[in-house]
Write an enzyme that holds these catalytic residues in place. Structure first.
Site, PDB file in Angstrom:
ATOM      1  N   ASP A   1      -9.090   0.529   1.075  1.00 64.77           N
ATOM      2  CA  ASP A   1      -8.058  -0.276   1.723  1.00 64.77           C
ATOM      3  C   ASP A   1      -7.568  -1.322   0.730  1.00 64.77           C
ATOM      4  O   ASP A   1      -8.020  -2.459   0.712  1.00 64.77           O
ATOM      5  CB  ASP A   1      -8.650  -0.942   2.970  1.00 64.77           C
ATOM      6  CG  ASP A   1      -7.587  -1.174   4.018  1.00 64.77           C
ATOM      7  OD1 ASP A   1      -6.435  -0.781   3.776  1.00 64.77           O
ATOM      8  OD2 ASP A   1      -7.912  -1.753   5.064  1.00 64.77           O
TER       9      ASP A   1
ATOM     10  N   CYS B   1      16.260 -16.692  27.134  1.00 65.32           N
ATOM     11  CA  CYS B   1      17.652 -17.065  27.423  1.00 65.32           C
ATOM     12  C   CYS B   1      17.910 -17.202  28.922  1.00 65.32           C
ATOM     13  O   CYS B   1      18.982 -17.617  29.343  1.00 65.32           O
ATOM     14  CB  CYS B   1      18.618 -16.056  26.822  1.00 65.32           C
ATOM     15  SG  CYS B   1      18.570 -14.450  27.638  1.00 65.32           S
TER      16      CYS B   1
ATOM     17  N   TYR C   1      -7.899   7.671  -8.419  1.00 60.99           N
ATOM     18  CA  TYR C   1      -8.194   8.814  -7.546  1.00 60.99           C
ATOM     19  C   TYR C   1      -7.263  10.008  -7.733  1.00 60.99           C
ATOM     20  O   TYR C   1      -7.321  10.960  -6.975  1.00 60.99           O
ATOM     21  CB  TYR C   1      -8.224   8.408  -6.073  1.00 60.99           C
ATOM     22  CG  TYR C   1      -6.999   7.673  -5.562  1.00 60.99           C
ATOM     23  CD1 TYR C   1      -5.732   8.218  -5.676  1.00 60.99           C
ATOM     24  CD2 TYR C   1      -7.136   6.441  -4.942  1.00 60.99           C
ATOM     25  CE1 TYR C   1      -4.622   7.554  -5.200  1.00 60.99           C
ATOM     26  CE2 TYR C   1      -6.028   5.757  -4.459  1.00 60.99           C
ATOM     27  CZ  TYR C   1      -4.778   6.329  -4.595  1.00 60.99           C
ATOM     28  OH  TYR C   1      -3.680   5.665  -4.120  1.00 60.99           O
TER      29      TYR C   1
ATOM     30  N   CYS D   1      20.935 -12.776  23.312  1.00 65.74           N
ATOM     31  CA  CYS D   1      19.734 -13.580  23.563  1.00 65.74           C
ATOM     32  C   CYS D   1      19.211 -14.083  22.213  1.00 65.74           C
ATOM     33  O   CYS D   1      19.022 -13.283  21.288  1.00 65.74           O
ATOM     34  CB  CYS D   1      18.682 -12.712  24.254  1.00 65.74           C
ATOM     35  SG  CYS D   1      17.063 -13.503  24.360  1.00 65.74           S
TER      36      CYS D   1
ATOM     37  N   LYS E   1     -11.373   6.288   1.678  1.00 61.71           N
ATOM     38  CA  LYS E   1      -9.996   5.794   1.726  1.00 61.71           C
ATOM     39  C   LYS E   1     -10.059   4.289   1.504  1.00 61.71           C
ATOM     40  O   LYS E   1     -10.431   3.526   2.388  1.00 61.71           O
ATOM     41  CB  LYS E   1      -9.324   6.133   3.051  1.00 61.71           C
ATOM     42  CG  LYS E   1      -7.878   5.708   3.058  1.00 61.71           C
ATOM     43  CD  LYS E   1      -7.081   6.428   4.107  1.00 61.71           C
ATOM     44  CE  LYS E   1      -5.582   6.227   3.901  1.00 61.71           C
ATOM     45  NZ  LYS E   1      -5.140   4.856   3.954  1.00 61.71           N
TER      46      LYS E   1
ATOM     47  N   CYS F   1      14.553 -13.719  31.614  1.00 60.91           N
ATOM     48  CA  CYS F   1      14.092 -13.689  30.220  1.00 60.91           C
ATOM     49  C   CYS F   1      13.503 -15.058  29.869  1.00 60.91           C
ATOM     50  O   CYS F   1      14.146 -16.083  30.120  1.00 60.91           O
ATOM     51  CB  CYS F   1      15.264 -13.358  29.298  1.00 60.91           C
ATOM     52  SG  CYS F   1      14.899 -13.638  27.556  1.00 60.91           S
TER      53      CYS F   1
ATOM     54  N   CYS G   1      15.520  -7.654  28.383  1.00 59.24           N
ATOM     55  CA  CYS G   1      16.520  -8.700  28.550  1.00 59.24           C
ATOM     56  C   CYS G   1      17.831  -8.049  28.125  1.00 59.24           C
ATOM     57  O   CYS G   1      17.947  -7.592  26.994  1.00 59.24           O
ATOM     58  CB  CYS G   1      16.195  -9.880  27.638  1.00 59.24           C
ATOM     59  SG  CYS G   1      17.598 -10.982  27.452  1.00 59.24           S
TER      60      CYS G   1
ATOM     61  N   GLU H   1     -13.143  11.710  -0.564  1.00 61.10           N
ATOM     62  CA  GLU H   1     -13.198  10.378  -1.196  1.00 61.10           C
ATOM     63  C   GLU H   1     -13.135   9.323  -0.111  1.00 61.10           C
ATOM     64  O   GLU H   1     -12.702   9.606   1.001  1.00 61.10           O
ATOM     65  CB  GLU H   1     -11.982  10.207  -2.128  1.00 61.10           C
ATOM     66  CG  GLU H   1     -11.943  11.243  -3.232  1.00 61.10           C
ATOM     67  CD  GLU H   1     -10.591  11.292  -3.939  1.00 61.10           C
ATOM     68  OE1 GLU H   1      -9.746  10.420  -3.702  1.00 61.10           O
ATOM     69  OE2 GLU H   1     -10.404  12.233  -4.723  1.00 61.10           O
TER      70      GLU H   1
ATOM     71  N   LYS I   1      -9.577   9.039   9.569  1.00 57.38           N
ATOM     72  CA  LYS I   1      -9.825   7.596   9.739  1.00 57.38           C
ATOM     73  C   LYS I   1     -11.122   7.313  10.488  1.00 57.38           C
ATOM     74  O   LYS I   1     -11.494   8.058  11.403  1.00 57.38           O
ATOM     75  CB  LYS I   1      -8.667   6.972  10.528  1.00 57.38           C
ATOM     76  CG  LYS I   1      -7.337   6.987   9.807  1.00 57.38           C
ATOM     77  CD  LYS I   1      -7.394   6.148   8.566  1.00 57.38           C
ATOM     78  CE  LYS I   1      -6.119   5.490   8.171  1.00 57.38           C
ATOM     79  NZ  LYS I   1      -5.388   4.698   9.064  1.00 57.38           N
TER      80      LYS I   1
HETATM   81  S1  IVH Z   1      -4.500   9.998  -2.605  1.00 61.40           S
HETATM   82  C1  IVH Z   1      -1.113  12.336  -1.546  1.00 61.40           C
HETATM   83  N1  IVH Z   1      -6.871   8.957  -2.383  1.00 61.40           N
HETATM   84  O1  IVH Z   1      -3.830   5.829   1.005  1.00 61.40           O
HETATM   85  C2  IVH Z   1      -2.167  11.526  -1.995  1.00 61.40           C
HETATM   86  N2  IVH Z   1      -5.019   7.739  -1.501  1.00 61.40           N
HETATM   87  O2  IVH Z   1      -1.806   6.798   2.973  1.00 61.40           O
HETATM   88  C3  IVH Z   1      -2.062  10.109  -1.595  1.00 61.40           C
HETATM   89  N3  IVH Z   1      -5.624   5.601  -0.533  1.00 61.40           N
HETATM   90  O3  IVH Z   1      -0.905   4.921  -0.648  1.00 61.40           O
HETATM   91  C4  IVH Z   1      -2.907   9.289  -2.399  1.00 61.40           C
HETATM   92  N4  IVH Z   1      -7.776   5.703  -0.929  1.00 61.40           N
HETATM   93  O4  IVH Z   1      -2.998   3.683  -1.285  1.00 61.40           O
HETATM   94  C5  IVH Z   1      -5.565   8.804  -2.124  1.00 61.40           C
HETATM   95  N5  IVH Z   1      -9.024   8.148  -2.287  1.00 61.40           N
HETATM   96  C6  IVH Z   1      -7.733   7.991  -2.035  1.00 61.40           C
HETATM   97  C7  IVH Z   1      -7.221   6.849  -1.395  1.00 61.40           C
HETATM   98  C8  IVH Z   1      -5.849   6.766  -1.145  1.00 61.40           C
HETATM   99  C9  IVH Z   1      -6.796   4.970  -0.425  1.00 61.40           C
HETATM  100  C10 IVH Z   1      -4.339   5.068  -0.037  1.00 61.40           C
HETATM  101  C11 IVH Z   1      -3.256   5.028  -1.078  1.00 61.40           C
HETATM  102  C12 IVH Z   1      -2.058   5.663  -0.457  1.00 61.40           C
HETATM  103  C13 IVH Z   1      -2.440   5.720   0.984  1.00 61.40           C
HETATM  104  C14 IVH Z   1      -1.854   6.934   1.620  1.00 61.40           C
END
Ligand code: IVH
Length: 686
Positions: A119, A421, A226, A441, A117, A418, A436, A115, A315
């Site tokens: 944001d 201070c 999700y 401080c 990720k 520093c 420091c 999936e 990532k």
């Molecule tokens: S699954 C154990 N699926 O990522 C499963 N999370 O670092 C955790 N997130 O707090 C959630 N897209 O906000 C899942 N397709 C996706 C996601 C997702 C974004 C975020 C979610 C979670 C964070 C975990």
């Protein structure tokens, strides 16, 4: 038929039609009627309900924005914790994760769901008998904020499930602001002279955490579901993919780019494809999430701390840009570190203006050969503070001397001081940071006060950067314990402080005396003790006194607390200044003890060590169960160990236990010693 009955029938029909068109438009992105036609339906329903208020139902589409503003959000305890995710940054790290999963599930077929990720902001939605009942933020994973009224304003969130659904269930997902919505919102804010949101995620979080749902309703938020959290009276599907299908059938909106992969190669292909296309997506995604498809396998793998073994975030590399390094500044951190930072010609990176970036430390600046005036590459990865990657050497014209903190801070006496201070700075042998040494401080004190009053700390609202600086410079507050001596008169005479804000601050200080132990421990600002470690320590020690007296061996034995953290705890409580503050805080605070009930139970007082691979649960799960039943757990055998639980492929611990005469038990014996698993717990996974 009476007029009221007629009106009721018409209202029902209108609601059915509006829900249908909502779903077509917001979830499927496939509208069947024009906006005007839709508005006409909604208006007709609104008029009917105005005429006959008795007809209004909570799930009526007119009620998405009905609620009054709140004073504060309530707290929702999550039935099952909301986990976070471990990260992989390279294909090697992804493969390493895959290798571990395969090793823990020998010979089993592995399939995955990939999936994006998203944001945004993680939320959990509970439905009861088909109706949306409670929506909560992730919070600390155990408890979140009740943001039900705000989530109701999101059109793609069904107020009612499609089809039949009895009992309760919970789905999880991400609320996000599409990039176009984010840009539009910021333009409007700029016009209105309001501060801009740094990125779509902050804007989404800020919108969901609005006390007035009418404000949330104006933000074009969207949601992708999700995960199926739990189901009360029904069967949990066998796989995550089936759970996604089921939730889609119930009317939830899911990312159309979710994809089932039957091999690691396919996962890598999915990543490559979306890495190429990520800038074309209408929302911000900072990577992909790879989840093991079988829910049974997920359950057997369990998690380490807050990170499931069965999923990983792979990532995308950070966003980069080039700009000019105008100067290097030095700030003083909470623990006295002197932190060099880059002062940059402002530049846009991934939708955010960057003016400053971290330079870590002097060695790093030299290793990267960064000089003043250089054109530098900077990068931003999600939440992380922007960093300077290195200089673009081809663009360098002059070459000023190497950067030196001592040079930068050298005074007339030839020594480095520093910047706040004026105390002479030092660099401990073998360390990369300068410090420091003055624990009074003002910069350190100010940082520690801001940390102390922060929300995950003592949550004393109203004392921000300006006020804490003023308290310090006036000598009103010299350390965090002094906050509790502040008087109304001392605050009331300040410019810009109304009676109400003074009252609020004094109340918040008083209220903070009852803050739970994990927050108190976090608030102290011990190096390396973030929110999660604070929770661990609180449960281990039950009160501040016990923690302050902790011995090295005890700290060593806490799973999750490594050497570095242990040393930092000991160093903190060894400092006489800190001890004075802790003594005072212990008198002032009325911190509830962690309930002793956790310590009662069938295994009360017994120490367990687990070795080898267990069949029905992960080692973490076994530890958790033992602790929930009153026992204690240690990673290694100690002279107090009562039982060694022996799983498959047990190693040297088994020999040692035998030699030491420590009783060994099997997994089955452990299970029999524990409480029956269904003691009043709702059935989560059947
Ligand atoms: S699954 C154990 N699926 O990522 C499963 N999370 O670092 C955790 N997130 O707090 C959630 N897209 O906000 C899942 N397709 C996706 C996601 C997702 C974004 C975020 C979610 C979670 C964070 C975990």
């Amino acid at each position: 038929m009476t007029e009221l009955l007629q009106a009721q029938a018409r209202a029902q029909e209108l609601r059915r039609q509006i829900e249908h068109h909502n779903y077509q438009y917001y979830v499927l992105d496939a509208p069947e009627i024009s906006d005007q036609e839709y508005d006409a339906l909604l208006r007709e329903l609104q008029e009917l309900e105005n005429e006959h208020p008795a007809l209004v139902t909570p799930d009526s589409p007119t009620q998405r924005v009905g609620a009054e503003p709140l004073k504060a959000f309530g707290v929702v305890k999550h039935r099952r914790p909301l986990l976070s995710l471990g990260n992989a940054f390279t294909k090697d790290e992804l493969r390493e994760w895959h290798r571990k999963v395969a090793k823990l599930l020998p010979g089993e077929n592995l399939s995955f769901v990939c999936e994006h990720k998203m944001d945004g902001l993680a939320i959990a939605l509970t439905y009861k008998d088909g109706q949306f009942a409670v929506g909560a933020t992730r919070g600390d994973g155990e408890e979140g904020e009740n943001v039900t009224q705000n989530l109701r304003t999101i059109r793609s969130l069904p107020l009612k499930v499609r089809g039949e659904a009895s009992g309760a269930f919970e789905v999880r997902g991400e609320v996000f602001l599409p990039i176009s919505g984010f840009e539009k919102l910021n333009k409007e804010r700029e016009k209105d002279g309001l501060p801009l949101f740094a990125n779509p995620r902050n804007a989404a979080a800020g919108s969901v955490r609005q006390l007035d749902p009418k404000v949330t309703a104006k933000r074009p938020l969207d949601i992708y579901i999700y995960m199926l959290g739990w189901v009360e009276n029904g069967e949990m599907p066998q796989t995550h993919w089936e759970a996604l299908e089921l939730m889609k059938k119930w009317g939830f909106k899911e990312n159309p780019h979710n994809h089932k992969c039957d091999s690691l190669e396919e996962v890598e292909k999915y990543y490559d494809e979306w890495y190429e296309r990520r800038d074309k997506l209408p929302y911000e995604a900072d990577g992909i999430v790879v989840k093991l498809n079988s829910l049974d396998q997920q359950q057997r793998l369990g998690s380490v701390g807050r990170e499931p073994r069965w999923a990983i975030a792979f990532k995308f590399p950070a966003h980069q840009a080039t700009t000019q390094l105008k100067d290097i500044g030095i700030s003083v951190g909470r623990t006295g570190t002197l932190n060099p930072y880059a002062i940059l010609e402002p530049v846009y990176v991934g939708g955010v203006v960057i003016r400053q970036a971290t330079l870590h430390n002097e060695d790093d600046i030299r290793r990267k050969d960064i000089r003043l005036g250089d054109t530098v590459v900077i990068q931003r990865a999600g939440d992380v503070i922007p960093q300077v990657v290195g200089p673009v050497l081809e663009k360098r014209k002059d070459k000023p001397p190497e950067f030196s903190i001592e040079e930068k801070l050298r005074g007339r006496d030839g020594k480095a001081h520093c910047p706040v201070c004026g105390t002479e700075i030092y660099r401990p042998e073998g360390e990369v940071m300068y410090y420091c040494p003055n624990s009074s401080c003002p910069a350190q004190l100010q940082e520690s006060i801001e940390h102390f009053v922060s929300k995950p700390g003592m949550d004393i609202r109203g004392i921000g950067e300006k006020l804490s600086a003023a308290f310090l410079s006036e000598g009103l507050v010299r350390n965090v314990a002094d906050l509790y001596d502040l008087k109304v008169e001392q605050l009331a005479t300040r410019e810009g402080m109304g009676e109400k804000s003074v009252r609020n601050i004094i109340d918040a200080i008083a209220k903070s005396k009852k803050r739970p132990l994990p927050n108190v421990i976090f608030a102290l600002g011990i190096r390396h003790i973030g929110e999660e470690n604070a929770v661990l320590l609180a449960h281990e020690f039950s009160n501040l006194k016990a923690l302050s007296e902790a011995k090295e061996e005890r700290l060593d034995a806490i799973p999750g607390i490594g050497d570095k953290i242990g040393e930092s705890i000991l160093a903190y409580f060894n400092s006489p200044d800190n001890c004075t503050i802790i003594q005072r805080l212990m008198k002032i605070l009325d911190t509830p003890e962690i309930p002793a009930a956790r310590k009662a139970g069938p295994l009360a007082g017994e120490e367990f060590v687990v070795t080898g691979t267990l069949r029905s649960m992960s080692r973490d799960q076994a530890w958790e169960k033992i602790r929930a039943a009153g026992g204690t757990t240690k990673p290694n055998l100690t002279k107090n160990t009562r039982y060694l639980v022996v799983g498959g492929d047990a190693g040297s611990k088994l020999d040692k236990a035998r030699a030491a005469g420590i009783e060994t038990i099997t997994e089955e014996q452990l299970l029999r010693m524990l409480n029956p698993p269904s003691s009043g717990q709702p059935r989560l996974f059947s």
